[in-house]
Design an enzyme around this catalytic site. Structure first.
Site, short mmCIF file in Angstrom:
data_model
loop_
_atom_site.label_atom_id
_atom_site.label_comp_id
_atom_site.label_asym_id
_atom_site.label_seq_id
_atom_site.Cartn_x
_atom_site.Cartn_y
_atom_site.Cartn_z
N SER A 99 -14.06 15.09 -4.80
CA SER A 99 -15.37 14.44 -4.89
C SER A 99 -15.25 12.94 -4.65
CB SER A 99 -16.02 14.74 -6.23
OG SER A 99 -17.33 14.23 -6.29
N ASP A 274 -22.23 11.97 -2.64
CA ASP A 274 -20.81 11.80 -2.89
C ASP A 274 -20.03 12.71 -1.93
OD1 ASP A 274 -21.41 14.26 -4.00
OD2 ASP A 274 -20.64 13.81 -6.00
N ASP A 276 -18.36 15.60 -1.92
CA ASP A 276 -18.58 17.04 -1.79
C ASP A 276 -20.07 17.39 -1.94
OD1 ASP A 276 -18.58 16.42 -4.52
OD2 ASP A 276 -17.82 18.39 -5.11
N ASP A 278 -22.39 17.49 -4.13
CA ASP A 278 -23.10 18.21 -5.19
C ASP A 278 -24.03 17.29 -5.97
OD1 ASP A 278 -21.09 16.80 -6.47
OD2 ASP A 278 -20.37 18.48 -7.67
#
Length: 485
Positions: A99, A274, A276, A278
């Site tokens: 992340s 960010d 990744d 999510d």
């Protein structure tokens, strides 16, 4: 294993490359995951970090040797793994990602069938124990087999050159590539009625992470349906070297590129993700960053306008959220901070939506998981149907319930700081809330103080009812006491 594996955390796996996490550890995790869950089918994906590919392939080798067949969806965000795990009906899913952590880190996020999260006491600790118990010689032999004699090379690792060949994995008959993007995009777009969309210009900042690939697929679907949305793309192309820095829009110093582009292009609003994706972070038409707290209220109302339901929210700041939920005919349910807690409570309550001030947004029809794509689509639709700007939609709420935002203090002794604050304020509190950390209410203002589980850090949030000067005064008062070491 002669030394303990140290990259297992409370809810996921994160570690420094080569010292805590490498292909040996990744193989062990895959093998242990398959055994612990008795998994026969597992879906895997990875973010754009250069080390995610070799780790993912080593993980896949372990899964295969542990008895599972692997479906690799390629470069993907965490939510794509959440979606694929449920959509494909497999026994588990693993995303290789760190992340927003520094570039010399990587990690994994693991879920069971149905995208149910795996945390320490629901399987993660048991996977760790199995991984550590694997025989060193066996692991080395299997990695050599998959590598066809190639040797591990640290430079190659950091340059993303996997020493495990995908064709060797494929020869097992238990490894296949399956791009799941079309099904994912169809599901994401099901949360809005694209017929409601009027012309919009949106700045998007993927931070050179995985979000750009998903956004392109969404854009193509919108274009094919003549939806009048124009995207201005900043730091869009996936690049595992992160030439513009690790994407973490929660840090104020990482927001300028998005804000400036919104102003320069006269956009209706801006989005930043960010690594990744999510989490998504929103900016109004003037380039102002909108705290995630107020987006929670906005999305809660959007769902409640369609019918009564339960809404889950975190206890750091919540007066605005509670006010919106109750006035919109919903049922407010406060829950301990953290994705595992939120998802578990949403399942228990069958809540339609859950939100955290940290910009995690959870959706019942998305396997109760968090998504960084659904929120901005909902906001875009709200802008079109209400004919209000994002700023106008949140302005009243910010004025009614101003907040400090989360302020972190790194201390020598976090426990002593907590004790100082409680000694002064707890006797005066009208309400004491211990859902997560300590929350104290004093009529027209309140605060929440949480201690980090992993470092000597205290996290402070302050809010009031319509009095920004009071928020500023009490925030400084509390910080002076917290930091008085």
């Amino acid at each position: 294993m002669t030394t303990p594996i140290t990259c297992f955390k409370a809810y996921d796996i994160r570690g420094e490359l080569n010292t805590q996490l490498n292909e040996d550890v990744a193989y062990r995790i895959g093998f242990a995951f398959a055994e612990e869950l008795s998994a026969k089918t597992v879906v895997v994906g990875g973010d754009v970090r250069l080390t995610s590919l070799p780790l993912k392939l080593a993980l896949s080798a372990g899964l295969i040797d542990g008895g599972a067949s692997v479906t690799d969806i390629g470069v993907a965000g965490t939510e794509e793994i959440y979606f694929a795990t449920k959509h494909l009906g497999v026994d588990g899913g693993i995303e290789v990602t760190a992340s927003h952590n520094p570039i010399n880190y990587n990690g994994m996020k693991l879920v069971k069938a149905g995208s149910v999260p795996i945390s320490g006491d629901t399987g993660l600790n048991a996977i760790k124990e199995r991984a550590e118990a694997l025989d060193d010689a066996y692991v080395a032999e299997r990695l050599d087999f998959y590598a066809k004699g190639a040797k591990f090379d640290a430079d190659a690792f950091f340059n993303g050159k996997a020493f495990i060949a995908t064709d060797i994995l494929a020869e097992t008959g238990q490894y296949q590539r399956h791009l799941n993007m079309d099904a994912y995009v169809s599901h994401i777009l099901s949360y809005v009625d694209i017929n409601n969309f009027t012309p919009l210009k949106i700045v998007t900042n993927a931070g050179n992470g995985a979000a750009g690939l998903a956004l392109d697929a969404i854009e193509q679907r919108l274009l094919a349906k003549d939806v009048p949305v124009e995207f201005v793309k900043v730091h869009h192309n996936a690049d595992g070297t992160f030439p513009n820095g690790i994407p973490n829009p929660l840090l104020p110093e990482n927001r300028a590129d998005t804000a400036n582009a919104v102003i320069e292009h006269g956009a209706d609003f801006g989005i930043a993700w960010d690594g990744d994706f999510d989490r998504c972070f929103l900016f109004d038409a003037d380039g102002n960053f909108i705290e995630g707290y107020y987006i929670v209220g906005l999305l809660a109302k959007a769902f409640l306008d369609k019918g009564p339901s339960k809404i889950i929210y975190d206890p750091r700041v919540y007066w605005n959220t509670e006010d919106i939920i109750t006035s919109s005919g919903g049922t407010p349910i406060k829950c301990k901070t953290g994705h595992a807690f939120i998802k578990e409570r949403m399942r228990k309550e069958d809540a339609v939506y859950g939100g955290e001030m940290s910009a995690h947004h959870y959706f019942r029809d998305f396997a109760y998981c968090d998504s960084g794509m659904i929120p901005w689509l909902l906001v875009a639709e709200l802008i079109c149907t209400s004919q209000k700007s994002l700023a106008d939609m949140v302005k009243e709420r910010i004025e009614a319930f101003p907040s400090s935002g989360e302020i972190n203090s790194t201390l020598k002794d976090a426990d002593a700081a907590l004790a100082r604050v409680l000694a002064k304020y707890q006797p005066l509190a009208e309400v004491i809330d211990e859902t997560d950390g300590i929350g104290l209410e004093f009529g027209n203002w309140r605060f929440n103080l949480r201690k980090s589980n992993t470092e000597p850090v205290i996290r402070l949030n302050v809010e009031s009812k319509g009095d920004i000067a009071l928020v500023e005064e009490k925030t400084q008062e509390l910080l002076d006491l917290i930091r008085a070491e």
